[in-house]
Structures are given as C-alpha cells and as structure tokens.
Scaffold this active site. Structure first.
Site, PDB file in Angstrom:
ATOM      1  N   ARG A 102      34.875 -15.132   0.099  1.00 54.26           N
ATOM      2  CA  ARG A 102      33.743 -15.119  -0.826  1.00 54.26           C
ATOM      3  C   ARG A 102      34.172 -14.889  -2.270  1.00 54.26           C
ATOM      4  O   ARG A 102      35.116 -14.150  -2.539  1.00 54.26           O
ATOM      5  CB  ARG A 102      32.749 -14.031  -0.406  1.00 54.26           C
ATOM      6  CG  ARG A 102      32.209 -14.201   1.014  1.00 54.26           C
ATOM      7  CD  ARG A 102      31.487 -12.939   1.492  1.00 54.26           C
ATOM      8  NE  ARG A 102      30.934 -13.099   2.828  1.00 54.26           N
ATOM      9  CZ  ARG A 102      31.583 -12.813   3.960  1.00 54.26           C
ATOM     10  NH1 ARG A 102      32.831 -12.363   3.916  1.00 54.26           N
ATOM     11  NH2 ARG A 102      30.988 -12.981   5.128  1.00 54.26           N
ATOM     12  N   HIS A 127      33.899 -19.925   1.045  1.00 54.20           N
ATOM     13  CA  HIS A 127      34.837 -20.894   1.630  1.00 54.20           C
ATOM     14  C   HIS A 127      34.934 -22.216   0.869  1.00 54.20           C
ATOM     15  O   HIS A 127      35.236 -23.255   1.448  1.00 54.20           O
ATOM     16  CB  HIS A 127      34.453 -21.167   3.079  1.00 54.20           C
ATOM     17  CG  HIS A 127      34.538 -19.971   3.979  1.00 54.20           C
ATOM     18  ND1 HIS A 127      35.497 -18.992   3.835  1.00 54.20           N
ATOM     19  CD2 HIS A 127      33.763 -19.592   5.042  1.00 54.20           C
ATOM     20  CE1 HIS A 127      35.333 -18.067   4.774  1.00 54.20           C
ATOM     21  NE2 HIS A 127      34.288 -18.400   5.504  1.00 54.20           N
ATOM     22  N   HIS A 201      40.251 -20.981   9.898  1.00 56.23           N
ATOM     23  CA  HIS A 201      39.182 -20.197  10.530  1.00 56.23           C
ATOM     24  C   HIS A 201      39.113 -20.417  12.038  1.00 56.23           C
ATOM     25  O   HIS A 201      38.032 -20.372  12.632  1.00 56.23           O
ATOM     26  CB  HIS A 201      37.846 -20.569   9.886  1.00 56.23           C
ATOM     27  CG  HIS A 201      36.784 -19.519   9.983  1.00 56.23           C
ATOM     28  ND1 HIS A 201      36.335 -19.026  11.178  1.00 56.23           N
ATOM     29  CD2 HIS A 201      36.062 -18.883   9.032  1.00 56.23           C
ATOM     30  CE1 HIS A 201      35.375 -18.129  10.962  1.00 56.23           C
ATOM     31  NE2 HIS A 201      35.199 -18.027   9.663  1.00 56.23           N
ATOM     32  N   ASP A 271      34.434  -7.802  10.325  1.00 57.41           N
ATOM     33  CA  ASP A 271      34.318  -8.897   9.357  1.00 57.41           C
ATOM     34  C   ASP A 271      34.953  -8.405   8.063  1.00 57.41           C
ATOM     35  O   ASP A 271      34.311  -8.341   7.010  1.00 57.41           O
ATOM     36  CB  ASP A 271      32.859  -9.287   9.142  1.00 57.41           C
ATOM     37  CG  ASP A 271      32.715 -10.612   8.383  1.00 57.41           C
ATOM     38  OD1 ASP A 271      33.764 -11.240   8.093  1.00 57.41           O
ATOM     39  OD2 ASP A 271      31.575 -11.016   8.076  1.00 57.41           O
ATOM     40  N   GLU A 337      42.043 -14.850  10.036  1.00 54.91           N
ATOM     41  CA  GLU A 337      42.194 -15.670   8.832  1.00 54.91           C
ATOM     42  C   GLU A 337      43.186 -15.009   7.878  1.00 54.91           C
ATOM     43  O   GLU A 337      42.839 -14.088   7.139  1.00 54.91           O
ATOM     44  CB  GLU A 337      40.836 -15.836   8.137  1.00 54.91           C
ATOM     45  CG  GLU A 337      39.737 -16.367   9.035  1.00 54.91           C
ATOM     46  CD  GLU A 337      38.360 -16.105   8.463  1.00 54.91           C
ATOM     47  OE1 GLU A 337      38.136 -16.394   7.258  1.00 54.91           O
ATOM     48  OE2 GLU A 337      37.489 -15.583   9.199  1.00 54.91           O
TER      49      GLU A 337
END
Length: 373
Positions: A102, A127, A201, A271, A337
């Site tokens: 982000r 992304h 991802h 996350d 990631e």
C-alpha cells in the site's frame, strides 16, 4: 555400481532401470481474456518431478507440484477455476507492481515533484492500482538447462502508467531448480527517477487443501512495521518481542491468527510486514519456514528483500472456487510476499525504494520445498 551394470542387473530379474526425467520448459494456450488478449501457460519441470505452472497474465502461479513424505505429488498453491476467475480477482497469486502493498495519501513526492496515484476512498493505492503489473499480459521466453527449467517474463510500463514516473523495463525469471526450489529473479531499469517495489502474491497450502491453521510457520524477524486500522504502515519499526507477531519459534498458524494482540485484531489475522533478519543486503537470507506436519512437506523461503508480508487469507469467504469446485474459505492459504516495506515513499526512515536512471533493480526470492524426516 556403474549405471550400466546396475541396469543390466535389473534386467536379469525382469525390472526396468529407473530413468531420469529431463528438465523441461513448455508453453501452451491457456485462454482468451475478455479484452481478446490471448494468455499462455508455461509449464516448468525439473529432473526430480517438481513442476510449476505460470501464466503470461500477471505472472500468476497456478500450480507448484511437489511430493509429500509418501511421494504423493500435490499442488501446494491455491488455484482458481479458470482465466475468467483470475480476471475477476486481480492480485491472486500474481506479480505485484509497480508498487506491492500500500501507498497512502493518494501518492508520493519524489525529488520535490508530486505524483498522484489512482486511489480508493481513503487515499490508498494498493499493489500498483488499476494498471498493476498483475493485470498485464507479459511476454514469455522459456528455457531449460542442466536439470532446471524456467521462463523469463518481460514487460515495459510506459512513463506515467498508473501515475508512476519513468518508462520501466521489467523482467521476472521463474526457475525450477534441481534442488526442488522455485527461484524468482526480478530485474528492472528506468529512464526517470521512480519508486519500485516488486513482489509475488502466491498463496501456499502445503497440505494441498483445507486451511493452513494446522500448519506451522517460523519467521526469522526480530522486528515488524506496525499498522493502523486501515492496515497502513504507520512509519515505525517495532520489536516483535512480547507481541503476537513474535514468530521466531515454530508456531501453529491457527494459534498465530487467534492471538490476543491488537495488531492481529487490526489485520483480522496475519496481514503484516516483518523485517527479515539480514535482509536487504543483496544476499539471500532465510526469512520464513513453513511446514505441514501431516504430509511432511516443508517450505524454506530465502530472499534478498528487507521484508516479508504474511497474509492468512483473512477475507476469503468461499466465493472463490478451485478448478474442481472446492470453495476457498478463510485461512485457505498463506501468502508469503517478500518485498520492501509498505508506503516507503512516504516514510524516509524505511529502506529506500527509489530507482534512478543508470541503476538496476535486482531482487531474488527462493521457495525451496522439502520433506521433513
């Protein structure tokens, strides 16, 4: 015993000698997008039976087939039903760029020049936005050599595409090695100063089905970048000690997701970006170890990148389906990631993501599969 004598001995008792499976890289049509653009699938096989399938659309990894302790080969990444499903779900197991993760505030300022990015209601670009590299059809060149096979995907992003400055030439090489690893090598150059953060991802599930909650993870990271309620990095680096993000010891993923921790609650599970010990120094550093006790499959992730974002598919609700019709529920996979930190262009204290003319962006991540003894 010499190979020829071994084969002769087997022939005496009526058995065929085992034959080595040569490494192979092949290409085939996969489908046609709603825009009319054709998409190819590249199948990469090493000489030990491991195989990987990669699409020219967004570098999507649809399959990574590896054996368990009984020799049973299973796909250990999440796969959607067809091309239409991938078009409807951007970023699913795809390349991420120009900027993975982000960026806040609707854009960034570089060398005193403001660059606005297409953003959501909260001013967040994710992304790479609407023209993300995940949504582009790349040009693929397959290859094979000395027990390994691969494909190099190439794409040129125009100056200003997605709001980012500079014409950017990118190549991403996927290699299935003789050591049962999938190596991803990123390379890029630009003709104007820009920012760049490339990642992938793919969602991993070493059991090949169900959730990952009974699988384990270990992350070699003493620190992480805390997030706010918008899941945005707040610009600080904090120690993991005493938090639910202390994954330095082998941890069951279900326990990590259920941890009574404010950061875990903000993310709805994992996350978060963790700071890889020894990462960002141009050499591969061990970042993550994942294992499935039931099948015995293991995954070691090494990277040159400074961070790794872990995401436990917290938003999955069964609406996505696999090719055989199975719904993908919450916790169906773990995205690993490897990347630079989220929102780095707006946080000068984070490792720089600036790329200038004459410089070459190079990063590598290796996903090595094995079986626990």
């Amino acid at each position: 015993m010499r190979p020829d004598l071994f084969a002769a001995a087997l022939a005496v008792v009526g058995l065929a000698a085992p034959t080595a499976q040569a490494a192979e890289a092949s290409r085939a049509p996969y489908g046609v997008m709603a825009s009319g653009a054709p998409v190819e699938v590249f199948t990469l096989k090493n000489d030990h039976g491991m195989s990987v399938k990669v699409l020219s659309l967004g570098g999507i990894i649809t399959q990574v087939n590896v054996p368990d302790r009984k020799g049973q080969v299973t796909n250990v990444v999440l796969e959607l039903a067809d091309l239409k499903a991938y078009e409807a779900k951007p970023f699913f197991s795809s390349l991420l760029g120009r900027y993975a993760n982000r960026i806040s505030g609707g854009g960034f300022t570089l060398d005193g020049v403001r660059h606005d990015l297409p953003s959501g209601p909260e001013g967040i670009s994710s992304h790479g936005g609407p023209t993300s590299m995940a949504k582009q059809v790349w040009t693929g060149t397959p290859f094979q050599r000395r027990g390994e096979a691969g494909v190099t995907l190439a794409y040129v992003a125009a100056d200003g595409e997605g709001g980012y400055p500079g014409a950017l030439s990118v190549s991403v090489t996927y290699t299935v090695t003789a050591q049962n690893a999938l190596r991803i090598d990123y390379r890029a150059t630009t003709d104007k100063p820009t920012v760049l953060n490339l990642s992938h991802h793919a969602y991993f599930n070493l059991a090949g089905g169900g959730t990952v909650y009974d699988q384990t993870v270990q992350v070699l990271a003493k620190a992480f970048t805390p997030i706010d309620a918008r899941k945005l990095a707040i610009g600080t680096v904090a120690p993991v000690a005493g938090t639910g993000l202390d994954l330095r010891r082998v941890t069951r993923l279900g326990d990590a997701v259920a941890a009574d921790d404010p950061q875990i609650r903000l993310g709805g599970g994992l996350d978060h970006n963790l700071v890889v010990d020894g990462g960002g120094r141009g050499k591969l550093a061990l970042a993550v170890r994942m294992a499935d006790p039931a099948s015995g499959r293991t995954l070691d992730v090494r990277t040159t990148q400074p961070g790794v974002q872990l995401f436990t598919a917290n938003s999955f609700n069964g609406s996505l389906k696999t090719p055989d019709g199975r719904p993908l529920e919450k916790g169906a996979g773990l995205a690993i990631e490897t990347q630079h930190f989220a929102d780095s262009p707006n946080h000068p204290n984070f490792p720089t993501t600036v790329l200038r003319p004459g410089q070459v962006f190079r990063e590598t991540t290796e996903f090595r599969f094995g079986v626990a003894k």
